[in-house]
Enzyme design. Structure first.
Site, PDB file in Angstrom:
ATOM      1  CE  LYS A   1      -4.030   1.913   2.436  1.00 24.50           C
ATOM      2  NZ  LYS A   1      -4.877   1.977   3.494  1.00 24.50           N
TER       3      LYS A   1
ATOM      4  CB  SER B   1      -7.964   3.776   2.675  1.00 25.16           C
ATOM      5  OG  SER B   1      -7.039   3.095   3.843  1.00 25.16           O
TER       6      SER B   1
ATOM      7  CB  SER C   1      -8.659   0.993   5.738  1.00 22.18           C
ATOM      8  OG  SER C   1      -9.400   2.151   5.794  1.00 22.18           O
TER       9      SER C   1
END
Length: 463
Positions: free
Chosen positions: A79, A149, A173
């Site tokens: 990420k 996210s 997330s």
């Protein structure tokens, strides 16, 4: 089956036996990225040349007897909140488009030490402040969002572009994209995995963890990531157990709590049906079910946002003044709102959070884990702003999804999302398992018991 479709455990067995080359595996993942990335847009950047070079090194090391373990030669996505030397950490934002870290984050360093091969940085909702990851699409239906996210990691793993994707979880997330993309998502206990070198959203709620295809893969990844790190003020000095040791022990003799409130209050009927059927599978395997009331349910969302919003604005305060016009509108609105929160309100939220944590400890007395829906609804369509639940209640997408994941962040308890079915529209549904502090072993054990009794984890989107 292409090599990139394997689980980490399956690929690792073949790599150790030298029936599969890390180069072959990484090339397969890169080929898959070339095939589907135009539709998914899961990656900020793909590091093909570096990945193949790392795969060749892994192959040479293994051939020379230097096998490092199950992640050696495994292609992973990171990420774009995690610092990785040689690549910018943009947080999917124009604000940090030129930010080049000088040191690996703790997680990236541990993954490199384990021999994992990074194939690229995955998209996040800007600065992790949202649940949609607007630039990325859901592999099961590209007209829907992948959650957020950590939506880039969820889409990449589900889409076959890598075997594991790192995520972060402040209000769900990791678990949100895991649920809506049909992957496994593990949010460890607060403090179990170091957050050093990760762009923060909210210091006291942030967690780091993996999204994988199977529960075993999540356990293997956590084995590499877990451990105390003095550079993270929230890191815990807890012993690191063997997370795979009891993985196949089953649930016979365990007592699982089933919420009588909160998690089933406003839920899509297809989601509720799938989750209750999943709970029935665990009962059929020998688990004892016990109804339990979720304490402070009416305060949960107020505490989550009462802590998150002002902490996020404090983190961004300087950047907001220097580059406010470079934030996306939705994130800028939240950051501006956070600056209006009074210190007294923030302190009250912290105090109530302590009450919630204490109440959950009492609620878990006599329980081995809590089982419930990961989310109240499946993936939202692109552009969809609300869900309508039975009885006509209309709820914003962010509120609906965070509602179910926030308890894991407010309490800091370990939580796992495991695929447990699909809606009639073909969108994945997740079962959530929440455990006692630092009992990831127990949480993974329950998840593995369910996964082994069903075939959901073997399903792949057609794309």
């Amino acid at each position: 089956m292409q090599p990139s479709e394997l689980s980490i455990a399956e690929a690792a067995r073949q790599i150790e036996r030298r029936t599969l080359s890390p180069v072959e595996l990484v090339q397969s993942a890169l080929d898959r990225i070339d095939e589907v990335e135009g539709r998914l847009n899961a990656f900020v950047v793909v590091t093909a040349d570096q990945a193949l070079e790392a795969a060749r090194r892994a192959e040479e090391e293994i051939a020379g007897g230097g096998y490092r373990g199950p992640l050696h030669g495994i292609p992973v996505g990171i990420k774009d909140l995690y610092d990785a030397v040689g690549l910018p950490t943009t947080s999917s934002s124009a604000v940090r488009s030129d930010h080049l870290p000088t040191e690996d984050s703790a997680c990236v360093a541990r993954l490199r030490d384990a021999g994992a091969v990074m194939v690229g940085k995955t998209h996040t909702h800007e600065f992790a402040y949202g649940v949609l990851t607007p630039t990325t699409r859901n592999p099961w239906n590209t007209g829907h969002v992948p959650g957020g996210s950590s939506g880039g990691s969820g889409a990449a793993v589900a889409g076959g572009e890598c075997l594991m994707g790192m995520g972060t979880d402040t209000g769900g997330s990791i678990r949100i994209p895991a649920s809506v993309c049909g992957t496994v998502g593990l949010k460890p206990t607060y403090g179990r995995v170091s957050r050093f070198g990760i762009t923060s959203l909210c210091w006291s709620l942030d967690h780091a963890g993996p999204l994988t295809r199977t529960v075993r893969d999540a356990a293997l990844t956590l084995q590499v990531l877990a451990g105390f790190d003095a550079r993270d003020p929230g890191s815990a000095r807890e012993p690191v157990p063997d997370f795979t040791g009891d993985l196949d022990a089953g649930v016979r003799g365990l007592t699982l709590g089933v919420p009588s409130n909160y998690f089933f209050d406003d839920v899509d009927p297809e989601v509720e049906s799938a989750v209750r059927e999943a709970i029935g599978v665990l009962e059929a395997q020998g688990a004892t079910l016990r109804e339990v009331a979720i304490p402070y349910a009416e305060q949960m969302m107020a505490v989550e946002f009462g802590v998150l919003v002002p902490e996020a604005s404090a983190y961004h305060q300087e950047m907001l003044r220097e580059s406010g016009d470079r934030y996306t509108d939705d994130v800028r609105v939240f950051l501006d709102a956070g600056e209006t929160v009074l210190a007294t309100q923030y302190i009250k939220a912290l105090r109530v959070r302590t009450l919630v944590q204490q109440a959950f400890r009492r609620a878990f007395e006599g329980l081995d884990a809590l089982v419930c829906p990961t989310l109240p609804a499946a993936a939202a369509a692109v552009g969809q702003e609300t869900f309508t639940f039975p009885g006509g209640k209309e709820t914003a997408v962010i509120d609906a999804w965070v509602h179910h994941s926030a308890p894991g962040n407010v309490t800091g308890l370990p939580a796992l999302s495991v695929p447990c079915g699909f809606t009639s529209a073909g969108l994945p549904i997740g079962l959530q398992v929440i455990g006692r502090p630092f009992d990831e072993v127990g949480v993974l054990r329950v998840g593995q018991a369910y996964e082994s009794a069903t075939d959901w984890s073997t399903r792949r989107p057609a794309l």
